[in-house]
Structures are given as C-alpha cells and as structure tokens.
Design a protein around this motif. Structure first.
Motif, PDB file in Angstrom:
ATOM      1  N   ASP A  24       0.813  -1.218   0.000  1.00 16.30           N
ATOM      2  CA  ASP A  24       0.000   0.000   0.000  1.00 16.30           C
ATOM      3  C   ASP A  24       0.846   1.268   0.000  1.00 16.30           C
ATOM      4  OD1 ASP A  24      -2.346  -1.409  -0.049  1.00 16.30           O
ATOM      5  OD2 ASP A  24      -2.741  -1.223   2.099  1.00 16.30           O
ATOM      6  N   GLU A  25       2.095   1.168   0.444  1.00 16.01           N
ATOM      7  CA  GLU A  25       2.949   2.345   0.570  1.00 16.01           C
ATOM      8  C   GLU A  25       3.710   2.691  -0.705  1.00 16.01           C
ATOM      9  OE1 GLU A  25       5.459   1.852   3.996  1.00 16.01           O
ATOM     10  OE2 GLU A  25       3.801   1.030   5.189  1.00 16.01           O
ATOM     11  N   TRP A  26       3.965   1.682  -1.565  1.00 14.68           N
ATOM     12  CA  TRP A  26       4.717   1.981  -2.796  1.00 14.68           C
ATOM     13  C   TRP A  26       3.893   1.774  -4.068  1.00 14.68           C
ATOM     14  CZ3 TRP A  26       5.319  -1.675  -6.533  1.00 14.68           C
ATOM     15  CH2 TRP A  26       5.145  -3.014  -6.149  1.00 14.68           C
ATOM     16  N   ALA A  27       2.798   1.043  -3.976  1.00 13.66           N
ATOM     17  CA  ALA A  27       1.998   0.775  -5.173  1.00 13.66           C
ATOM     18  C   ALA A  27       0.667   1.515  -5.184  1.00 13.66           C
ATOM     19  CB  ALA A  27       1.750  -0.732  -5.313  1.00 13.66           C
ATOM     20  N   TYR A  28       0.117   1.819  -3.990  1.00 16.11           N
ATOM     21  CA  TYR A  28      -1.227   2.388  -3.935  1.00 16.11           C
ATOM     22  C   TYR A  28      -1.338   3.610  -3.029  1.00 16.11           C
ATOM     23  CZ  TYR A  28      -2.342  -2.028  -6.152  1.00 16.11           C
ATOM     24  OH  TYR A  28      -2.372  -3.087  -7.022  1.00 16.11           O
ATOM     25  N   ALA A  29      -0.227   4.161  -2.620  1.00  8.70           N
ATOM     26  CA  ALA A  29      -0.275   5.313  -1.718  1.00  8.70           C
ATOM     27  C   ALA A  29      -0.850   6.543  -2.426  1.00  8.70           C
ATOM     28  CB  ALA A  29       1.122   5.639  -1.191  1.00  8.70           C
ATOM     29  N   PRO A  30      -1.655   7.347  -1.741  1.00  9.64           N
ATOM     30  CA  PRO A  30      -2.142   8.601  -2.332  1.00  9.64           C
ATOM     31  C   PRO A  30      -0.963   9.481  -2.736  1.00  9.64           C
ATOM     32  CG  PRO A  30      -3.286   8.109  -0.280  1.00  9.64           C
ATOM     33  CD  PRO A  30      -2.150   7.140  -0.365  1.00  9.64           C
ATOM     34  N   GLY A  31      -1.093  10.132  -3.862  1.00 11.27           N
ATOM     35  CA  GLY A  31      -0.027  11.022  -4.302  1.00 11.27           C
ATOM     36  C   GLY A  31       0.919  10.411  -5.312  1.00 11.27           C
ATOM     37  N   LEU A  32       0.834   9.099  -5.518  1.00 16.14           N
ATOM     38  CA  LEU A  32       1.668   8.458  -6.536  1.00 16.14           C
ATOM     39  C   LEU A  32       0.969   8.606  -7.888  1.00 16.14           C
ATOM     40  CD1 LEU A  32       2.755   5.163  -4.722  1.00 16.14           C
ATOM     41  CD2 LEU A  32       4.029   7.303  -4.929  1.00 16.14           C
ATOM     42  N   LYS A  33       1.533   9.454  -8.736  1.00 18.16           N
ATOM     43  CA  LYS A  33       0.884   9.749 -10.008  1.00 18.16           C
ATOM     44  C   LYS A  33       1.800   9.516 -11.206  1.00 18.16           C
ATOM     45  CE  LYS A  33      -2.157  13.234  -7.914  1.00 18.16           C
ATOM     46  NZ  LYS A  33      -2.568  14.660  -7.916  1.00 18.16           N
ATOM     47  N   THR A  34       3.056   9.939 -11.098  1.00 16.29           N
ATOM     48  CA  THR A  34       3.971   9.867 -12.235  1.00 16.29           C
ATOM     49  C   THR A  34       4.903   8.670 -12.102  1.00 16.29           C
ATOM     50  OG1 THR A  34       5.746  11.153 -11.196  1.00 16.29           O
ATOM     51  CG2 THR A  34       3.949  12.385 -12.284  1.00 16.29           C
ATOM     52  N   PRO A  35       5.520   8.241 -13.205  1.00 17.16           N
ATOM     53  CA  PRO A  35       6.519   7.169 -13.106  1.00 17.16           C
ATOM     54  C   PRO A  35       7.600   7.461 -12.072  1.00 17.16           C
ATOM     55  CG  PRO A  35       5.976   7.562 -15.397  1.00 17.16           C
ATOM     56  CD  PRO A  35       5.284   8.636 -14.612  1.00 17.16           C
ATOM     57  N   LYS A  36       8.020   8.717 -11.992  1.00 16.18           N
ATOM     58  CA  LYS A  36       9.059   9.073 -11.025  1.00 16.18           C
ATOM     59  C   LYS A  36       8.569   8.888  -9.596  1.00 16.18           C
ATOM     60  CE  LYS A  36      13.334  10.437 -10.978  1.00 16.18           C
ATOM     61  NZ  LYS A  36      14.366   9.665 -11.679  1.00 16.18           N
ATOM     62  N   ASP A  37       7.298   9.181  -9.345  1.00 16.79           N
ATOM     63  CA  ASP A  37       6.732   8.970  -8.014  1.00 16.79           C
ATOM     64  C   ASP A  37       6.853   7.505  -7.601  1.00 16.79           C
ATOM     65  OD1 ASP A  37       5.951  11.631  -7.800  1.00 16.79           O
ATOM     66  OD2 ASP A  37       3.916  11.241  -8.527  1.00 16.79           O
ATOM     67  N   TYR A  38       6.451   6.610  -8.508  1.00 18.97           N
ATOM     68  CA  TYR A  38       6.494   5.183  -8.205  1.00 18.97           C
ATOM     69  C   TYR A  38       7.932   4.700  -8.043  1.00 18.97           C
ATOM     70  CZ  TYR A  38       1.503   4.643  -9.121  1.00 18.97           C
ATOM     71  OH  TYR A  38       0.135   4.726  -9.042  1.00 18.97           O
ATOM     72  N   GLN A  39       8.806   5.191  -8.895  1.00 13.67           N
ATOM     73  CA  GLN A  39      10.206   4.778  -8.801  1.00 13.67           C
ATOM     74  C   GLN A  39      10.843   5.268  -7.503  1.00 13.67           C
ATOM     75  OE1 GLN A  39      12.255   5.847 -12.441  1.00 13.67           O
ATOM     76  NE2 GLN A  39      10.748   4.776 -13.694  1.00 13.67           N
ATOM     77  N   ASN A  40      10.539   6.474  -7.108  1.00 15.06           N
ATOM     78  CA  ASN A  40      11.082   6.990  -5.842  1.00 15.06           C
ATOM     79  C   ASN A  40      10.557   6.182  -4.651  1.00 15.06           C
ATOM     80  OD1 ASN A  40      12.624   8.983  -7.055  1.00 15.06           O
ATOM     81  ND2 ASN A  40      11.060  10.563  -6.839  1.00 15.06           N
ATOM     82  N   ALA A  41       9.284   5.799  -4.718  1.00 15.25           N
ATOM     83  CA  ALA A  41       8.716   4.980  -3.650  1.00 15.25           C
ATOM     84  C   ALA A  41       9.402   3.620  -3.592  1.00 15.25           C
ATOM     85  CB  ALA A  41       7.215   4.818  -3.860  1.00 15.25           C
ATOM     86  N   LEU A  42       9.655   3.027  -4.748  1.00 15.22           N
ATOM     87  CA  LEU A  42      10.358   1.747  -4.803  1.00 15.22           C
ATOM     88  C   LEU A  42      11.797   1.868  -4.305  1.00 15.22           C
ATOM     89  CD1 LEU A  42       9.225   0.143  -8.178  1.00 15.22           C
ATOM     90  CD2 LEU A  42       9.075  -0.912  -5.909  1.00 15.22           C
ATOM     91  N   PHE A  43      12.427   2.970  -4.634  1.00 13.26           N
ATOM     92  CA  PHE A  43      13.831   3.131  -4.246  1.00 13.26           C
ATOM     93  C   PHE A  43      14.009   3.131  -2.736  1.00 13.26           C
ATOM     94  CE2 PHE A  43      17.515   5.825  -3.136  1.00 13.26           C
ATOM     95  CZ  PHE A  43      18.497   4.932  -3.536  1.00 13.26           C
ATOM     96  N   ARG A  44      13.035   3.633  -2.011  1.00 15.97           N
ATOM     97  CA  ARG A  44      13.147   3.628  -0.549  1.00 15.97           C
ATOM     98  C   ARG A  44      13.375   2.211  -0.020  1.00 15.97           C
ATOM     99  NH1 ARG A  44       9.013   7.643  -0.908  1.00 15.97           N
ATOM    100  NH2 ARG A  44       7.355   6.149  -0.430  1.00 15.97           N
ATOM    101  N   TYR A  45      12.717   1.252  -0.619  1.00 11.77           N
ATOM    102  CA  TYR A  45      12.864  -0.138  -0.175  1.00 11.77           C
ATOM    103  C   TYR A  45      14.123  -0.775  -0.761  1.00 11.77           C
ATOM    104  CZ  TYR A  45       8.265   0.730   1.574  1.00 11.77           C
ATOM    105  OH  TYR A  45       7.211   1.284   2.259  1.00 11.77           O
ATOM    106  N   ALA A  46      14.461  -0.411  -1.986  1.00  6.61           N
ATOM    107  CA  ALA A  46      15.707  -0.911  -2.568  1.00  6.61           C
ATOM    108  C   ALA A  46      16.905  -0.433  -1.766  1.00  6.61           C
ATOM    109  CB  ALA A  46      15.823  -0.464  -4.024  1.00  6.61           C
TER     110      ALA A  46
END
Length: 209
Positions: free
Chosen positions: A122-144
């Motif tokens: 829910d935090e990297w795939a469905y969190a409010p505010g994730l709109k652009t590819p960069k948003d999703y990639q930045n969210a993924l990077f936190r876990y990477a």
C-alpha cells in the motif's frame, strides 16, 4: 487480479523477441547472482516443485505471500518436501519495475525484498499522491535502498532493456505454456492452481501433487 489489468503492456513494451534476445532454459537454472538466474527456495530435488506466477503489486499475491507462504516455507520447503520457484507475471509497469529491481539484487536478498514489498504494498503501489513514473520509482527506491542498493544501480536496473525483456519473457511463456491469466497462479508438479488461498488449502494441493 486479472490479466486484463496489464493495460496493454505486452503490446507497448519491448519483449525478448523484439529485442532479439534469447534466454536458454539452462541459463535460468544457473545458481549465480545474475539477474537472469532462477529465484527459488528449497531443494531442487524435492518431490514437489511449485512455480508461483505473481505480480508484486497484486493484492491477492500480497495476501498469499504474507499469510500462507511463510507457513508453506516452514512446513514444506525447509523440510525438503517442496522446491519453490518464483516467476514474474507483472500486471503493469510499476510491477515490472519492482520485478527488475528485485532481480538486480543479490539472489540471497530476493525473497526478503519481495516479502517486504508485499508487506508494504500500500505504501509503494497504492499510496495517495503516486501519479507519475518518477513517483512510483522513488517509492520503490526507498525499499531498494534498505536492501543495500544505491541509486545508480537502481536506475540502471530500471533502464536495463535486457532485464525488462527477460521479465516479460517469463510472462509470455506463462501465458503460452500454462495459460496463466491471473495472479497468483501456481503450477504444482505440472498442475495449474489459482488464487490467494489459505495455508490449509494450499497444503491440500501439495499433498495431492
């Protein structure tokens, strides 16, 4: 989650064939940290082999991964009864990026990483505010980053066309060989099963294999 949720991925993204890349079956069995090597748990000589086709942003896959799979590992994989093989079937582009990142990590980090992605889906795939590819990639990077990956390696993994094609090749092979069209789908000693089932139901499938 249905195959139709792919949003035209296969038509719009590069595949192994379109890039002229071949992935021999033997290469997938090599036990190395190569992103193209098999990702699995357990003894390859176990009497039961399970292939799980999953998408890292699939809520049903997350349900199975967080509730049933740990019990499967303790009861069947660790005792040597089941060899468990992870197979990519990304349902959209952010799931494809996640699969690429997971495979770019050392093999020993693969299962802990995808387990954490499922737990925090829910935090990297469905969190409010994730709109652009960069948003999703930045969210993924936190876990990477928590898994020890730096940003240069992360960006290179996402940009890796060969790796992208490899992941999509697994998806295409699953559709052709086993008619996979939803996640999670399990191939248990060659028999197809579907759905985020309970441990008890999955255990009954294993016993029937």
């Amino acid at each position: 989650m249905d195959r139709r949720s792919l949003l035209g991925m296969v038509g719009g993204l590069a595949t192994a064939g379109s890039l002229g890349i071949a992935f021999p079956a033997a290469a997938a069995e090599t036990k190395t940290d190569s992103p193209y090597s098999i990702r699995s748990l357990g003894n390859p000589n176990a009497p039961v082999t399970v292939y799980e086709y999953f998408s890292l942003n699939c809520p049903h896959c997350a349900e199975f991964a967080t509730h049933a799979l740990p019990k499967v590992i303790e009861s069947y994989v660790k005792p040597g009864k089941v060899y468990y093989v992870f197979k990519d079937f990304p349902l959209n582009e952010d799931a494809l990026w996640a699969a690429q990142i997971a495979r770019a990590l050392p093999a020993k980090a693969y299962y802990p990483f995808i387990s954490e992605l499922f737990r925090t889906q829910d935090e990297w795939a469905y969190a409010p505010g994730l709109k652009t590819p960069k948003d999703y990639q930045n969210a993924l990077f936190r876990y990477a980053a928590l898994a020890g990956m730096d940003r240069t390696t992360f960006d290179a993994a996402i940009a890796n066309k060969k790796l992208r094609a490899f992941v999509l090749n697994e998806l295409n092979d699953a559709e052709k060989t086993y008619k996979v069209n939803s996640t999670p789908t399990f191939i248990i000693n060659g028999r197809k099963r579907e759905g985020a089932v309970s441990f008890d139901t999955f255990s009954s499938w294993l016993k029937a294999a």
